[in-house]
Design a protein around this motif. Structure first.
Motif, PDB file in Angstrom:
ATOM      1  N   ARG A  43      16.881  -5.747  -7.861  1.00 27.29           N
ATOM      2  CA  ARG A  43      15.553  -5.232  -8.282  1.00 27.29           C
ATOM      3  C   ARG A  43      16.246  -3.958  -9.700  1.00 27.29           C
ATOM      4  NH1 ARG A  43      13.089  -3.221  -2.497  1.00 27.29           N
ATOM      5  NH2 ARG A  43      14.754  -3.035  -2.344  1.00 27.29           N
ATOM      6  N   ASP A  51       9.509  -1.792  -6.591  1.00 24.55           N
ATOM      7  CA  ASP A  51      11.504  -2.169  -7.989  1.00 24.55           C
ATOM      8  C   ASP A  51      11.241  -0.522  -8.739  1.00 24.55           C
ATOM      9  OD1 ASP A  51      11.133  -4.842  -7.514  1.00 24.55           O
ATOM     10  OD2 ASP A  51       9.369  -5.324  -8.427  1.00 24.55           O
ATOM     11  N   GLN A  86      13.238   1.298  -6.811  1.00 21.67           N
ATOM     12  CA  GLN A  86      14.664   1.424  -6.542  1.00 21.67           C
ATOM     13  C   GLN A  86      15.704   1.624  -8.476  1.00 21.67           C
ATOM     14  OE1 GLN A  86      14.517   1.252  -3.555  1.00 21.67           O
ATOM     15  NE2 GLN A  86      16.441   0.204  -3.747  1.00 21.67           N
ATOM     16  N   LYS A  87      14.978   1.367  -8.872  1.00 18.73           N
ATOM     17  CA  LYS A  87      15.506   1.178 -10.770  1.00 18.73           C
ATOM     18  C   LYS A  87      15.841   2.874 -10.641  1.00 18.73           C
ATOM     19  CE  LYS A  87      13.323  -2.662 -13.239  1.00 18.73           C
ATOM     20  NZ  LYS A  87      12.949  -2.718 -13.825  1.00 18.73           N
TER      21      LYS A  87
END
Length: 486
Positions: free
Chosen positions: A266, A364, A367-368
């Motif tokens: 991700r 997502d 996670q970034k």
């Protein structure tokens, strides 16, 4: 040992908060310790969608099972699947009336919903004819399970040897309702007293779980001590002090396979302890995606939270403009109280190339942010355990925290003399102290490159896995079996 684990949300089937992550990981790590774990949860609307995404089949087990103790004609259907990368079977309690909302924590009547789920879970165990040594219930929605086991099901041969463990994930959420629900639940009226379910004239589900379980656990050692004080006890400190001998603080962990910067699909670029420099790629790409200035030398501070008072956002509000006087960028992700949602939206308008406010739920993007940020902000008023700081440590993103609860158990102040420590923080709940902690972190980032790299490596080397905690849970389970009362 056979364990039935009962919870309202379980990752990856339904997730709102940290409870889902914990119950999504704990059965698998307990299984590795030699126990057989079976999970029971509601068949929320989102479950079908998430199972389809994962390619998991859902099997129908039974239709129209009665819940004999309740004042309702509603029945439930039973479905099952298997937890990914595990032998754990997950059973879903399905009912179109009680679990009809698109949102996990909404329904026609939250008290009835929790009562129905708790009683239905026990009836599902009986239907399956599978006896369990122990039932492990989580949070107030399952607080009546230990109560049922010690009252209505006390003489039921099926549960005659079943012990109970009850875990408090957040004492701030107790399930307090009108006492009329005792009758709906089919529980004896004598339970409505100060030594039972009564709580300032109301019925308290969490109190029931605490008093009637064989063992109570909570999610960090420090929080287990804090909740026995008036400051953190949420009016249950006296009850918890009475239960002190059977109260254990076991620190949560995180799934190292799921949260691994070396393999996480991700994030923009993978990296590990030996290739920390590649973390910078994630920072650059996130800056571009969110419309921030692309600058490597600017400290990027991330925050992923429910936007509520508990998370210390009143302190953030007080020092926001002072913080922006430093050379920093700020990324926030989360939803919650409208006043904080509006505050962060306005902050972005004021600093459009330096602040990105993402008022939404996005796994997502989370996670970034963990991978791209230089620092991670958690100035919580209280924090039972906290998972955000664990994810950030795993990804080499340095936590700035208030030293309370699980934050105090996982984050240690960096000492430039010994080069030990993995973050920065403050103790007194005060905006000035938060600003000082941020200033220290930014100073080391901007001026002490060798020290900063040492802090990052210390963070990534911190053990926040489930291994130690799983062994502690097994010891607690054994203790519960010794303490079960008949």
């Amino acid at each position: 040992m056979k364990v039935a684990m009962v919870a309202y949300e379980v990752y990856p089937f339904a997730k709102v908060g940290g409870l889902a992550d914990v119950v999504g990981s704990l059965p698998r790590v307990i299984e590795k310790q030699g126990a057989k774990v079976t999970v029971f949860m509601p068949f929320h609307k989102v479950v079908q969608k998430n199972c389809s995404k994962l390619g998991l089949g859902i099997e129908s087990v039974a239709k129209s099972i009665q819940v004999p103790n309740l004042q309702t004609s509603e029945k439930f259907d039973l479905y099952k699947t298997r937890m990914p990368e595990s032998n754990c079977v997950v059973y879903f309690i399905a009912n179109d009336y009680y679990f009809s909302s698109e949102n996990v924590y909404e329904g026609p009547d939250l008290a009835e919903q929790a009562i129905f789920f708790s009683n239905a879970s026990l009836e599902a165990m009986k239907y399956l004819s599978e006896t369990f040594d122990l039932v492990h219930a989580h949070d107030w929605q399952t607080g009546l399970i230990p109560v049922y086991l010690r009252t209505i099901y006390r003489t039921d041969p099926f549960f005659s040897k079943t012990a109970s463990v009850f875990t408090i994930h957040n004492l701030g959420y107790q399930g307090i309702f009108n006492p009329k629900y005792i009758k709906f639940a089919g529980l004896p009226g004598y339970l409505f007293n100060i030594d039972g379910l009564e709580f300032y004239g109301q019925m308290n589900f969490l109190k029931g779980g605490i008093l009637f379980s064989d063992i109570v656990t909570t999610v960090s050692p420090t929080y287990a001590q804090e909740i026995q004080t008036e400051q953190f006890g949420e009016k249950l400190d006296g009850v918890l002090r009475l239960k002190a001998e059977d109260l254990y603080g076991i620190l949560n962990g995180i799934d190292y396979a799921e949260y691994n910067p070396a393999t996480d699909k991700r994030i923009y670029a993978n990296y590990d302890l030996e290739h920390v420099a590649d973390k910078k790629i994630n920072k650059k790409e996130l800056q571009k995606e969110l419309g921030l200035q692309v600058r490597e030398d600017t400290a990027l501070i991330g925050m992923i939270n429910r936007l509520v008072d508990q998370k210390g956002l009143d302190l953030v509000e007080k020092i926001a403009d002072y913080t922006m006087m430093f050379d920093v960028q700020f990324v926030v992700l989360g939803t919650g109280d409208k006043k904080y949602e509006e505050f962060f939206k306005n902050l972005e308008k004021k600093y459009p190339t330096r602040v990105s406010s993402n008022i939404k739920f996005d796994i997502d993007l989370a996670q970034k942010i963990y991978a791209a940020s230089d620092m991670f902000l958690m100035p919580s008023r209280y924090e039972p355990c906290g998972l955000g700081q664990m994810y950030s440590l795993r990804y080499g993103t340095i936590p700035i925290v208030r030293y309370t609860g699980g934050l105090a158990d996982t984050v240690k102040e960096y000492d430039p003399k010994t080069k030990e420590g993995n973050g920065f923080g403050f103790r007194e709940y005060d905006a000035a102290h938060l600003l000082e902690a941020i200033a220290r972190a930014v100073y080391f980032f901007k001026n002490e490159g060798d020290h900063w790299m040492r802090i990052v490596k210390n963070a990534m080397s911190t053990d926040v896995s489930w291994d130690k905690s799983a062994r502690q849970y097994m010891k607690v389970y054994q203790e519960a079996l010794k303490k079960r009362k008949f």
